[in-house]
Design an enzyme around this catalytic site. Structure first.
Site, PDB file in Angstrom:
ATOM      1  N   TYR A   1       1.668  13.177 -53.253  1.00 53.05           N
ATOM      2  CA  TYR A   1       2.816  12.591 -53.377  1.00 53.05           C
ATOM      3  C   TYR A   1       2.469  11.190 -53.595  1.00 53.05           C
ATOM      4  CZ  TYR A   1       6.821   9.670 -51.814  1.00 53.05           C
ATOM      5  OH  TYR A   1       7.610   8.613 -51.661  1.00 53.05           O
TER       6      TYR A   1
ATOM      7  N   THR B   1       7.184   3.602 -53.177  1.00 53.39           N
ATOM      8  CA  THR B   1       6.917   3.503 -52.060  1.00 53.39           C
ATOM      9  C   THR B   1       5.642   2.750 -51.695  1.00 53.39           C
ATOM     10  OG1 THR B   1       6.004   5.193 -50.330  1.00 53.39           O
ATOM     11  CG2 THR B   1       5.557   5.534 -52.610  1.00 53.39           C
ATOM     12  N   ASP B   2       5.404   2.470 -50.381  1.00 58.04           N
ATOM     13  CA  ASP B   2       4.268   1.620 -50.164  1.00 58.04           C
ATOM     14  C   ASP B   2       3.127   2.527 -50.004  1.00 58.04           C
ATOM     15  OD1 ASP B   2       4.816   2.873 -47.789  1.00 58.04           O
ATOM     16  OD2 ASP B   2       4.678   1.116 -46.474  1.00 58.04           O
ATOM     17  N   GLU B   3       3.254   3.857 -50.069  1.00 56.67           N
ATOM     18  CA  GLU B   3       2.276   4.857 -49.886  1.00 56.67           C
ATOM     19  C   GLU B   3       1.103   4.533 -51.041  1.00 56.67           C
ATOM     20  OE1 GLU B   3       3.178   8.482 -48.382  1.00 56.67           O
ATOM     21  OE2 GLU B   3       4.909   7.697 -47.495  1.00 56.67           O
TER      22      GLU B   3
ATOM     23  N   LYS C   1       3.577   9.097 -57.262  1.00 60.85           N
ATOM     24  CA  LYS C   1       4.333   7.918 -57.343  1.00 60.85           C
ATOM     25  C   LYS C   1       3.304   6.779 -57.937  1.00 60.85           C
ATOM     26  CE  LYS C   1       8.035   7.281 -55.885  1.00 60.85           C
ATOM     27  NZ  LYS C   1       9.149   7.440 -56.623  1.00 60.85           N
TER      28      LYS C   1
END
Ligand SMILES: NC(=O)c1ccc[n+]([C@@H]2O[C@H](COP(=O)([O-])OP(=O)(O)OC[C@H]3O[C@@H](n4cnc5c(N)ncnc54)[C@H](O)[C@@H]3O)[C@@H](O)[C@H]2O)c1
Length: 347
Positions: free
Chosen positions: A158, A133-135, A162
């Protein structure tokens, strides 16, 4: 090509299974634990295909994963299985560490053993595509975009798990020569998304005449990508991407959360003429702790090197999505009644 897909009963994983089987003609082995987010109904279009197989399995089960490699002899792995909801990670992070970190480690180790025992697969182009993810990049200010070299700075349990899994996957490439590719994608939306995420939650709450919660002042920005565009990107990365590389995936569709909710209301006003003015249910609620302000992806590497382009704009994709939820009550009703009723999580 036979591909092992983990998390194939989830939102993005099921889109990848459908695209790989129906669009690309691959064989798929779907490995999924079927958590609350896994739903075999999302695979109805491919379940009867001779190119589809399903193994109900936790990726933390190392022996089970080894057995799947040896039974199916896949030519590639696309790893999507994860706990994926930020709000749930705030309420209970343990399962995020287990699945996202330990589970990814297990898969990488099993893939390494499998390749060591089947050296010919290296020459034949075996790939381990780790979907992220870009998060992991944290929050942007008013300007700038995330590139593949942006330093990691995760904010939530989260995104931290990741980020950890991305680092482990990249280390397995550098240290053991496992042909790992990492993709970092922006927020996805589209059909079959579990109704805890912003877009389906807004649609379903509006249909039920319930408040449409907007966190904080609604100014947080996400860069939205239609899920089938993501599935196409993953197909291209698997085919043409280079081991050791990272590819950012995003559709250049930055929107403030309040604008997304207003656009969904506009679609509903158009599609449900009997129920005008869905905007009246919009309710500002307490912000998410650690809420990142803005995400935005620079996808030019994927576009230039691999020739990918998003096919949907936000305007076309959101209309398709809202219409899909209106037409597929049979898919979401059991989830809304028995699994998640729309209550606030992660405070
Ligand atoms: N949704 C997004 O906007 C987005 C954006 C970028 C990247 N991603 C990443 O894409 C992947 C898929 O996201 P999603 O939105 O489809 O998630 P999802 O929550 O809809 O689906 C996750 C799937 O993984 C399965 N799963 C969970 N734990 C498991 C375990 N221990 N063993 C086996 N299976 C397990 C679940 O049953 C479910 O089918 C994730 O890795 C996520 O981090 C998501």
């Amino acid at each position: 090509m036979r591909v092992m897909i983990t998390g194939g009963a989830g939102f993005i994983g099921s889109a990848v299974c459908r695209h790989f089987i129906l669009g690309l003609g691959h064989e798929v082995v779907n490995v999924d634990k079927l958590t609350y987010a896994g739903n075999l109904a999302s695979l109805a279009p491919v379940t009867s295909s001779p190119h589809y197989a399903f193994e109900k399995l936790d990726i933390c089960d190392a022996d089970g994963i080894r057995a799947v490699f040896s039974k199916y002899q896949p030519a590639a792995v696309v790893h999507l299985a994860a706990e994926s909801h930020v709000d749930r990670s705030i309420s209970g992070s343990n399962v995020f560490v287990q699945t996202n970190v330990v589970g990814t480690f297990n898969l990488l180790e099993a893939a390494r053993e499998y390749l060591d025992a089947n050296q010919h697969l290296r020459e034949e182009g075996f790939r381990f595509l780790h979907v992220s993810t870009d998060e992991v990049y944290g929050s942007l200010g008013e300007s700038g975009l995330f590139s593949e070299t942006t330093p990691y700075d995760p904010s939530s349990p989260y995104s931290a798990t990741k980020a950890a899994s991305d680092h482990i996957a990249k280390a397995w490439h550098r240290t053991y020569g496992l042909p790992v590719i990492v993709s970092n994608c922006s927020n996805n939306y589209g059909p079959y998304q579990f109704p805890e995420k912003l877009i389906p939650l807004t649609v379903l709450n509006a249909l039920h005449g319930q408040p449409l919660p907007v966190y904080g002042n609604g100014s947080n920005i996400r860069d939205w990508l239609f899920v089938d565009d993501h599935a196409r990107a993953l197909g291209m990365i698997l085919e043409k991407g280079l081991p050791g590389e990272t590819y950012n995936v995003g559709g250049r569709n930055e929107r403030r959360n309040i604008d997304v909710v207003n656009q969904i209301c506009a679609c509903l006003n158009e599609l449900r003429a009997s129920e005008l003015c869905h905007e009246r249910f919009i309710t500002y609620v307490t912000d998410r702790p650690g809420h990142d302000q803005r995400y935005a992806i620079d996808a030019s590497k994927l576009e230039t090197d691999l020739g990918w382009r998003a096919q949907e704009t936000f305007e076309t994709g959101i209309k398709k999505t809202v219409r899909w939820y209106l037409e597929h009550t049979d898919w979401w009703k059991p989830l809304r009644n028995n699994v998640y009723r729309g209550e606030r999580l992660g405070l």
